[in-house]
Design an enzyme around this catalytic site. Structure first.
Site, PDB file in Angstrom:
ATOM      1  N   ASP A  44       2.883 -10.857   3.628  1.00  0.00           N
ATOM      2  CA  ASP A  44       2.649 -12.303   3.625  1.00  0.00           C
ATOM      3  C   ASP A  44       2.398 -12.795   2.191  1.00  0.00           C
ATOM      4  O   ASP A  44       2.237 -13.988   1.955  1.00  0.00           O
ATOM      5  CB  ASP A  44       1.523 -12.708   4.588  1.00  0.00           C
ATOM      6  CG  ASP A  44       0.166 -12.154   4.196  1.00  0.00           C
ATOM      7  OD1 ASP A  44       0.103 -11.336   3.258  1.00  0.00           O
ATOM      8  OD2 ASP A  44      -0.844 -12.540   4.831  1.00  0.00           O
ATOM      9  N   SER A  45       2.429 -11.859   1.233  1.00  0.00           N
ATOM     10  CA  SER A  45       2.445 -12.247  -0.180  1.00  0.00           C
ATOM     11  C   SER A  45       3.696 -13.071  -0.480  1.00  0.00           C
ATOM     12  O   SER A  45       3.803 -13.649  -1.564  1.00  0.00           O
ATOM     13  CB  SER A  45       2.384 -11.004  -1.079  1.00  0.00           C
ATOM     14  OG  SER A  45       3.331 -10.041  -0.670  1.00  0.00           O
ATOM     15  N   ASP A  84       4.081  -7.893   8.256  1.00  0.00           N
ATOM     16  CA  ASP A  84       2.693  -8.226   7.910  1.00  0.00           C
ATOM     17  C   ASP A  84       2.273  -9.435   8.748  1.00  0.00           C
ATOM     18  O   ASP A  84       2.922 -10.489   8.683  1.00  0.00           O
ATOM     19  CB  ASP A  84       2.651  -8.569   6.414  1.00  0.00           C
ATOM     20  CG  ASP A  84       1.252  -8.469   5.847  1.00  0.00           C
ATOM     21  OD1 ASP A  84       0.364  -7.934   6.524  1.00  0.00           O
ATOM     22  OD2 ASP A  84       1.066  -8.918   4.698  1.00  0.00           O
ATOM     23  N   LYS A 114       1.221  -4.642  10.015  1.00  0.00           N
ATOM     24  CA  LYS A 114      -0.044  -4.485   9.292  1.00  0.00           C
ATOM     25  C   LYS A 114      -0.910  -5.708   9.558  1.00  0.00           C
ATOM     26  O   LYS A 114      -0.383  -6.825   9.672  1.00  0.00           O
ATOM     27  CB  LYS A 114       0.232  -4.359   7.788  1.00  0.00           C
ATOM     28  CG  LYS A 114      -1.023  -4.364   6.920  1.00  0.00           C
ATOM     29  CD  LYS A 114      -0.720  -4.093   5.466  1.00  0.00           C
ATOM     30  CE  LYS A 114      -0.393  -5.325   4.653  1.00  0.00           C
ATOM     31  NZ  LYS A 114      -1.424  -6.380   4.634  1.00  0.00           N
ATOM     32  N   GLU A 116      -5.065  -7.353   8.591  1.00  0.00           N
ATOM     33  CA  GLU A 116      -6.247  -7.205   7.739  1.00  0.00           C
ATOM     34  C   GLU A 116      -7.518  -7.099   8.571  1.00  0.00           C
ATOM     35  O   GLU A 116      -7.621  -7.726   9.631  1.00  0.00           O
ATOM     36  CB  GLU A 116      -6.353  -8.417   6.797  1.00  0.00           C
ATOM     37  CG  GLU A 116      -5.198  -8.500   5.810  1.00  0.00           C
ATOM     38  CD  GLU A 116      -5.332  -9.663   4.841  1.00  0.00           C
ATOM     39  OE1 GLU A 116      -6.393 -10.323   4.804  1.00  0.00           O
ATOM     40  OE2 GLU A 116      -4.354  -9.906   4.105  1.00  0.00           O
ATOM     41  N   GLU A 183      -7.006  -1.953  -0.553  1.00  0.00           N
ATOM     42  CA  GLU A 183      -6.620  -2.801  -1.693  1.00  0.00           C
ATOM     43  C   GLU A 183      -7.803  -3.022  -2.637  1.00  0.00           C
ATOM     44  O   GLU A 183      -8.905  -3.410  -2.202  1.00  0.00           O
ATOM     45  CB  GLU A 183      -6.094  -4.157  -1.177  1.00  0.00           C
ATOM     46  CG  GLU A 183      -5.712  -5.090  -2.315  1.00  0.00           C
ATOM     47  CD  GLU A 183      -4.885  -6.288  -1.909  1.00  0.00           C
ATOM     48  OE1 GLU A 183      -4.488  -6.401  -0.725  1.00  0.00           O
ATOM     49  OE2 GLU A 183      -4.631  -7.130  -2.797  1.00  0.00           O
TER      50      GLU A 183
HETATM   51  O1  KIV Z   1       1.228  -9.299   1.698  1.00  0.00           O
HETATM   52  C1  KIV Z   1       1.185  -8.308   0.982  1.00  0.00           C
HETATM   53  O2  KIV Z   1       2.082  -8.025   0.172  1.00  0.00           O
HETATM   54  C2  KIV Z   1       0.018  -7.464   1.098  1.00  0.00           C
HETATM   55  C3  KIV Z   1      -0.356  -6.697  -0.117  1.00  0.00           C
HETATM   56  C4  KIV Z   1      -1.091  -7.584  -1.059  1.00  0.00           C
HETATM   57  C5  KIV Z   1      -1.174  -5.545   0.213  1.00  0.00           C
HETATM   58  O3  KIV Z   1      -0.650  -7.478   2.083  1.00  0.00           O
END
Ligand code: KIV
Length: 289
Positions: A44-45, A84, A114, A116, A183
């Site tokens: 989600d980056s 994500d 993934k 958090e 992280e």
């Molecule tokens: O979204 C992403 O790329 C991430 C990384 C910052 C770990 O979750």
């Protein structure tokens, strides 16, 4: 051949490191697969790296994540791809978490998702795992709740806060997650957590003693310019090369240097003359509507 969760477990056992990158699009995914990257995260980056949102990852939606995950899947059919889960796609209730995780698998064909959170994400992780999906936990600096932790700051720098991370890591493993991402934590904490867990523990800014490394592709290629976290190593400076290439293009167009003969299509022999005659004829007796 695409690696499976068993391969990643085996790599941990035999001390082989995993090289993991983010990817958001088809061409980058193709290149990553060619380069032998073990795993891709459609992070989600993308909120920062692709969309330039001032709010970072927070505005990213499920639909955006699905579209980008589909593109990455197409670009890297033989690489383990992880979706994500964006903000509020899983924090609400376990059924929401299962439904949204399911979209990544059904619509984008990912291999894992993934999310958090440590202890507070346990009920969501359990529900997704019970539905048959592969989960990676993510603790330490968690960008979706960065406001709560006072910004994009390293975590676990005191014994007490590092101990909280150890408890989070154990809880994620016990909930059934098959991977953990750490992280922005000191290397000592990365080492202790990866040694304490049976599942593979990968790090982004967690030092060398974890089971593998993740970097954000836009950072390591030198494309993202807004800021560079301490843990980033730039393996290329593509933004500089891209600006040079674009500047050359602009100059050549304006100086009539591009396109050259080799960049143009040829008409078939004699066809230009025929065309000119057709136009001349039309000027003498205009075609009626
Ligand atoms: O979204 C992403 O790329 C991430 C990384 C910052 C770990 O979750």
């Amino acid at each position: 051949m695409k690696k499976t969760v068993l391969d990643f477990l085996e790599m941990k056992k035999s001390g082989k490191k995993v090289a993991w990158l983010t990817s958001y699009d088809f061409p980058t995914a193709q290149l990553a697969e060619k380069a032998g990257v073990d795993m891709l995260l459609v992070g989600d980056s993308m909120g920062m790296c692709v969309y330039g949102y001032p709010g970072g990852t927070i505005p990213v939606t499920m639909d955006q994540c699905i579209v980008h995950s589909e593109a990455v899947r197409r670009g890297a059919p033989n690489t383990f791809v992880m979706g994500d889960m964006p903000f509020l796609s899983y924090q609400t209730t376990p059924p929401d978490a299962v439904r949204n995780a399911g979209r990544f698998f059904k619509e984008a064909g990912v291999d894992a998702i993934k999310l958090e959170g440590g202890r507070r994400a346990v009920s969501m992780i359990k529900a997704i795992v019970d539905a048959g999906m592969v989960v990676c936990g993510h603790i330490g600096l968690t960008p979706q709740s960065s406001v709560q932790i006072g910004g994009f700051k390293a975590q676990g720098r005191t014994a007490e806060s590092a101990y909280e991370l150890v408890l989070d890591a154990r809880a994620v493993q016990e909930a059934g997650a098959m991977f953990l991402l750490l992280e922005a934590v000191p290397p000592e904490v990365g080492k202790i957590i990866s040694e304490n867990l049976k599942i593979p523990v990968y790090g982004i800014g967690a030092g060398p003693c974890v089971d593998g490394q993740l970097l954000i592709v836009s950072d390591m290629l030198g494309i993202f310019q807004a800021f560079t976290p301490k843990f980033v190593k730039k393996y290329a400076n593509l933004s500089e090369q891209i600006v040079i290439a674009m500047t050359d293009y602009v100059r050549e167009v304006k100086e009539f240097k591009f396109p050259e003969d080799i960049h143009t299509y040829k008409m078939l022999e004699g066809e230009e003359e025929k065309l000119k005659k057709l136009i001349q004829k039309e000027m003498i007796s205009p075609i009626q509507e």
